[in-house]
Write an enzyme that holds these catalytic residues in place. Sequence first.
Site, mmCIF file in Angstrom:
data_model
loop_
_atom_site.group_PDB
_atom_site.id
_atom_site.type_symbol
_atom_site.label_atom_id
_atom_site.label_comp_id
_atom_site.label_asym_id
_atom_site.label_seq_id
_atom_site.Cartn_x
_atom_site.Cartn_y
_atom_site.Cartn_z
ATOM 1 N N HIS A 62 -15.835 15.455 -24.471
ATOM 2 C CA HIS A 62 -15.531 16.416 -23.391
ATOM 3 C C HIS A 62 -16.689 16.444 -22.401
ATOM 4 O O HIS A 62 -16.485 16.378 -21.180
ATOM 5 C CB HIS A 62 -15.304 17.800 -23.998
ATOM 6 C CG HIS A 62 -15.370 18.937 -23.009
ATOM 7 N ND1 HIS A 62 -16.563 19.408 -22.491
ATOM 8 C CD2 HIS A 62 -14.395 19.705 -22.445
ATOM 9 C CE1 HIS A 62 -16.318 20.394 -21.655
ATOM 10 N NE2 HIS A 62 -15.019 20.594 -21.611
ATOM 11 N N ASN A 63 -17.913 16.540 -22.918
ATOM 12 C CA ASN A 63 -19.077 16.594 -22.037
ATOM 13 C C ASN A 63 -19.281 15.276 -21.295
ATOM 14 O O ASN A 63 -19.726 15.263 -20.148
ATOM 15 C CB ASN A 63 -20.328 16.944 -22.836
ATOM 16 C CG ASN A 63 -20.374 18.408 -23.223
ATOM 17 O OD1 ASN A 63 -19.348 19.085 -23.251
ATOM 18 N ND2 ASN A 63 -21.540 18.917 -23.540
ATOM 19 N N GLU A 113 -16.998 15.288 -18.533
ATOM 20 C CA GLU A 113 -17.587 16.231 -17.567
ATOM 21 C C GLU A 113 -18.643 15.537 -16.707
ATOM 22 O O GLU A 113 -18.687 15.728 -15.483
ATOM 23 C CB GLU A 113 -18.201 17.392 -18.342
ATOM 24 C CG GLU A 113 -18.876 18.459 -17.519
ATOM 25 C CD GLU A 113 -19.516 19.507 -18.411
ATOM 26 O OE1 GLU A 113 -20.724 19.782 -18.224
ATOM 27 O OE2 GLU A 113 -18.827 20.047 -19.312
ATOM 28 N N SER A 121 -16.779 25.256 -25.143
ATOM 29 C CA SER A 121 -16.988 24.945 -23.733
ATOM 30 C C SER A 121 -16.516 26.102 -22.864
ATOM 31 O O SER A 121 -15.527 26.757 -23.160
ATOM 32 C CB SER A 121 -16.228 23.672 -23.347
ATOM 33 O OG SER A 121 -16.416 23.393 -21.971
ATOM 34 N N LYS A 136 -16.099 17.515 -28.658
ATOM 35 C CA LYS A 136 -16.878 18.248 -27.648
ATOM 36 C C LYS A 136 -17.848 17.321 -26.930
ATOM 37 O O LYS A 136 -18.060 17.439 -25.716
ATOM 38 C CB LYS A 136 -17.642 19.396 -28.320
ATOM 39 C CG LYS A 136 -18.592 20.176 -27.389
ATOM 40 C CD LYS A 136 -17.872 20.713 -26.151
ATOM 41 C CE LYS A 136 -18.656 21.795 -25.434
ATOM 42 N NZ LYS A 136 -19.973 21.404 -24.960
#
Length: 476
Positions: free
Chosen positions: A185-186, A189, A128, A182
Site C-alpha cells: 500500500h505504501n 502511495e 493507514s 500495508k
Amino acid sequence: MGQQFGIIGLAVMGENIALNIERNGFPISVYNRSYDKTEAFLNGRAKGLNVVGAKTLEEFVTSLERPRRILMMVKAGGPVDAVIAQLRPLLDEGDILIDGGNSLYTDTERRSKELDPTGLKFFGMGISGGEEGALWGPSMMPGGDKETYQHLEPILTKVAAQVEGEPCVTYVGTKGAGHFVKMVHNGIEYGDMQLIAETYDIMRNGLGMDSDAIAETFKTWNEGELQSYLIEITSVIANFPDDQDTNHVLLDQILDKAGQKGTGKWTTIAALELGVPIPTITAAVDARILSSYKSLRQTTSKVYDQQGFSFEVDRDTMLEHLRHALYASKICSYAQGFMLIQQASKDFDYGVKLDACARIWRGGCIIRAGFLNKISDIYQEQPDLENLLLAPSFAEEIEERIESWRHIVQWGVAVGIGLPAMSASLAYFDALRRERVPANVIQGQRDFFGAHTYQRVDREGTFHTQWPALYDPSEG
C-alpha cells in the site's frame, strides 16, 4: 469484567485510535512507558471517557478482560521486540498481541513464530489514514491466525472507515500478510505521489501555470476518474498561502528534499526478491533519494545549461493530455502493486484476496481513490487475473489514452523535465504489451561471456554456443 481493549503507546496515532475505539463503545486501557504522557491523556483528551490509565504493564494487563486484546502503537523495530519481551510473562494462552506500526513483514513473521509455542496470538496490522484516519476511521489490514480474528472483528469493523456501509477492514491473511499488504500500500502511495508531483512540475515549470490555476485544475480533476485523496489534498496545498510570508505560496518555500520511512524501499526490495517488476514504485523511491542530494543538484545545475527546448503549446490541450497520462500511469502503478501482493500470497501462502484489498482501501487510507471500486469488482470476477492491465475495462481506458500518454512523456524529454515515474509506467506498459522483447540479446551476451546457456524458440532444451574468440592469446 475488565476493559475490552488495550493500547500501548500514546503518541498521536496511539491516542487517536484509542479515542476512536472508546467512542465506538469499547472501554479501553492505555499504557505508555512514561506515565506523565498517560496522565496528560487522562486529564486531557480522554477526560470523562471510559479509559483506564495504567502506571505499570502488570496493572495494564490485569485491567483487561480475557482474551486480552492489546494493540501496540510503538516504533517499528527494536521497541516492538522490547514491549513483547516485557509482556510475554504477563499474558496467558489465547491472549492477542497486535503490532499496529509499520513493521517489516519479515519481522512480523519472526515474531509470530517465536510466540506460537507460547499460545499467544500475534497479529501484524497495517493501519493507514494518518492521524485523522486513526481518530475517525482508518483502513486496517490485520494478518494472523484466522480463527483468532473473530475476537478482533467486532471492534475493528466499528473503528474502521466506512464506505457504502462496508468497513474498510478485513482479515487479510496468515502470518505477515497484514504488514506485507500495508507495505505494498505504501509503495503504491510512493508511486502515486511521485506521479502527481511530476504532473505538478509540468504544470508549473513546463506550462508556466500559476498556483491558483494549478489548484483549480486538480480540484476539477478530482471530480472525474482521477478522484482520490491525494489529488484532493494536492488541490489544497497547490496554492496554500505561506503563514510566514503572505507574499508567497507555501509550496514555493518548502525545501525540495522528500523524506521517507523505509516502506517504499522495502517494497522495492521485496519485489526484487519475489521477481515482480514494479518500475513505477521503484522510480518513485529513486526520485525521493535523488531529491535528498540537494547540494549535488545545486552544484550540477551550475555545470549544465538550464535552458530546455521551448515549444508554443495550447495549455488546455496539454492539460487534457496530462490528465490522460496521469490516469494511465496510475493504473500501471496499482497494477504493479497488486501483482506483487498476488505473488507474495502465492509464495508465502498468505491467502490474500485482492478484491478485499481494493475494497478496504476505498476509505480511510492515503491511496483511497474512486477507481478502487472498479479494481475490487475486477478481482471479484477474476480473482486469479495475472495483471490489471488485462482487465477489459482498464485496457479500453488505456487504449484511449496512449496517444496523450506518449505525448506528455515525449514533451517532458524535449523540454528537459524529468518524468521518472510516468516514463516508468509507460515503459512497463510497452514491455508488457510486446510478445517479444530484446532479452534474447542479453541471453546471447550472458552465454558468450559466462556460458550461462539459453533456450530457443524453435525447440525444447537448454543450449550453449561455442562463440568465436575475440582475440588470439598467442598474439599477446
